[in-house]
Design a protein around this motif. Structure first.
Motif, PDB file in Angstrom:
ATOM      1  N   LEU A 212       8.946  -6.958  11.676  1.00 33.68           N
ATOM      2  CA  LEU A 212       7.786  -6.124  11.365  1.00 33.68           C
ATOM      3  C   LEU A 212       6.506  -6.932  11.490  1.00 33.68           C
ATOM      4  N   ARG A 213       5.390  -6.217  11.442  1.00 37.67           N
ATOM      5  CA  ARG A 213       4.057  -6.803  11.510  1.00 37.67           C
ATOM      6  C   ARG A 213       3.385  -6.670  10.148  1.00 37.67           C
ATOM      7  N   THR A 214       2.313  -7.428   9.973  1.00 37.69           N
ATOM      8  CA  THR A 214       1.568  -7.354   8.722  1.00 37.69           C
ATOM      9  C   THR A 214       1.093  -5.931   8.460  1.00 37.69           C
ATOM     10  N   ALA A 215       0.661  -5.243   9.518  1.00 41.46           N
ATOM     11  CA  ALA A 215       0.169  -3.875   9.366  1.00 41.46           C
ATOM     12  C   ALA A 215       1.245  -2.949   8.822  1.00 41.46           C
ATOM     13  N   ASP A 216       2.522  -3.205   9.150  1.00 40.43           N
ATOM     14  CA  ASP A 216       3.605  -2.372   8.636  1.00 40.43           C
ATOM     15  C   ASP A 216       3.696  -2.471   7.115  1.00 40.43           C
ATOM     16  N   VAL A 217       3.507  -3.683   6.603  1.00 41.55           N
ATOM     17  CA  VAL A 217       3.557  -3.898   5.156  1.00 41.55           C
ATOM     18  C   VAL A 217       2.353  -3.248   4.483  1.00 41.55           C
ATOM     19  N   VAL A 218       1.182  -3.371   5.097  1.00 39.59           N
ATOM     20  CA  VAL A 218      -0.022  -2.740   4.553  1.00 39.59           C
ATOM     21  C   VAL A 218       0.188  -1.238   4.406  1.00 39.59           C
ATOM     22  N   ASP A 219       0.720  -0.613   5.461  1.00 38.07           N
ATOM     23  CA  ASP A 219       0.898   0.834   5.452  1.00 38.07           C
ATOM     24  C   ASP A 219       1.965   1.269   4.463  1.00 38.07           C
ATOM     25  N   ARG A 220       3.092   0.571   4.437  1.00 38.15           N
ATOM     26  CA  ARG A 220       4.224   1.002   3.620  1.00 38.15           C
ATOM     27  C   ARG A 220       4.029   0.689   2.135  1.00 38.15           C
ATOM     28  N   CYS A 221       3.466  -0.481   1.853  1.00 41.47           N
ATOM     29  CA  CYS A 221       3.376  -0.941   0.463  1.00 41.47           C
ATOM     30  C   CYS A 221       2.026  -0.660  -0.187  1.00 41.47           C
ATOM     31  N   ASN A 222       1.105  -0.106   0.630  1.00 40.75           N
ATOM     32  CA  ASN A 222      -0.211   0.267   0.098  1.00 40.75           C
ATOM     33  C   ASN A 222      -0.914  -0.931  -0.542  1.00 40.75           C
ATOM     34  N   VAL A 223      -0.947  -2.050   0.188  1.00 40.02           N
ATOM     35  CA  VAL A 223      -1.629  -3.259  -0.272  1.00 40.02           C
ATOM     36  C   VAL A 223      -2.629  -3.687   0.790  1.00 40.02           C
ATOM     37  N   SER A 224      -3.495  -4.623   0.437  1.00 40.02           N
ATOM     38  CA  SER A 224      -4.483  -5.126   1.386  1.00 40.02           C
ATOM     39  C   SER A 224      -3.816  -6.036   2.405  1.00 40.02           C
TER      40      SER A 224
END
Length: 271
Positions: A212-224
């Motif tokens: 995955l990419r950093t953007a995937d974590v941002v979108d899924r986990c609702n974090v900065s």
């Protein structure tokens, strides 16, 4: 990728209509990447493409092939007294013997196997990758197919396919156990050692996508983005993830998950 798309196309269609020659054509079109219809001319044979040695010539002509496909459909839907695994094995032979399309018959036929098992209620999802067994035993597979045609040796063919279902099911169950064990290990490691919040969806995301990419974590986990980067880099430092450059982006890889499908069934994670 086309195989997967064609498989899920078939799974989706099963909700609304039975397995048919028309469905087989759509599946074959999917695996080939272009519209595929029943063969017009006797332009195909089964044998050694290098030496052009012909081992089997399937029926030719659209009218004849269409008639055979109707018989194939009738067999699938008219054998309530037989075990569904036997029906699948016999119908697979029929389909490959008809060889209805110019290309993609093998892949389409293997997808149809799984659809028949789903349709019969033996599978809920297409998790059984029977193609692996067939491909790994390709020479025996073709030999036994031909022996049905030449000598009506149904018993050897049926036993081969039943063994394939059994061994593939065992392999799949072992793989599911290994994935669940790895998820538990990840959860423990994250809870005890990581800066990642224990209530985050990151763990689920890591097992939904092997990279995955950093953007995937941002979108899924609702974090900065800085928080997502901190979490991922922390997991890399702890060797839970590995990272590689892909163009301008970094991919974070759940490398232990990616290793599981290729490991022999006898090897457990504890090894």
């Amino acid at each position: 990728m086309r195989y997967r798309s064609a498989l899920y196309l078939g799974v989706g269609e099963l909700r609304f209509r039975p397995i048919s020659a028309a469905m087989a054509a759509r599946i074959c079109s999917g695996v080939n990447g272009h519209e595929t219809t029943v063969r017009e001319l006797p332009s195909t044979f089964i044998g050694d493409p290098a030496t052009r040695t012909v081992r089997y010539t399937p029926p030719s002509g659209r009218e004849v092939i269409t008639e055979k496909l109707v018989e194939w459909e009738s067999y699938i839907h008219g054998q309530q007294a037989l075990d569904p695994l036997v029906v699948m094995a016999v119908a697979h032979y029929q389909f490959e013997a008809i060889h209805p399309f110019p290309d993609g018959n093998g892949r389409a036929g293997r997808i149809l196997n799984i659809l028949m098992l789903i349709d019969a209620g033996l599978l809920k999802k297409p998790v059984l990758y029977l193609s692996r067994y067939i491909i790994e035993n390709k020479n025996e597979y073709y030999r036994l197919l031909l022996n049905v045609t030449k000598d009506s040796d149904w018993q050897s063919w049926l036993l081969f396919m039943l063994k394939g279902v059994r061994s593939t099911a065992e392999l799949t169950l072992n793989l599911i156990d290994d994935i669940q064990q790895l998820q538990m290990e990840f959860r423990t490691e994250i809870r005890e050692n990581s800066v990642v919040r224990s209530d985050t969806d990151l763990l689920d995301l890591l097992f939904e996508r092997p990279y995955l990419r950093t953007a995937d974590v941002v979108d899924r986990c609702n974090v900065s983005r800085p928080t997502a980067s901190k979490w991922l880099n922390d997991l890399v430092e702890r060797n839970q993830l590995r990272t590689v450059k892909a163009g301008r982006e970094r991919l974070f890889i759940n490398w232990r998950l990616l290793q599981l499908p290729s490991r022999p069934p006898s090897e457990r994670l504890s090894d």
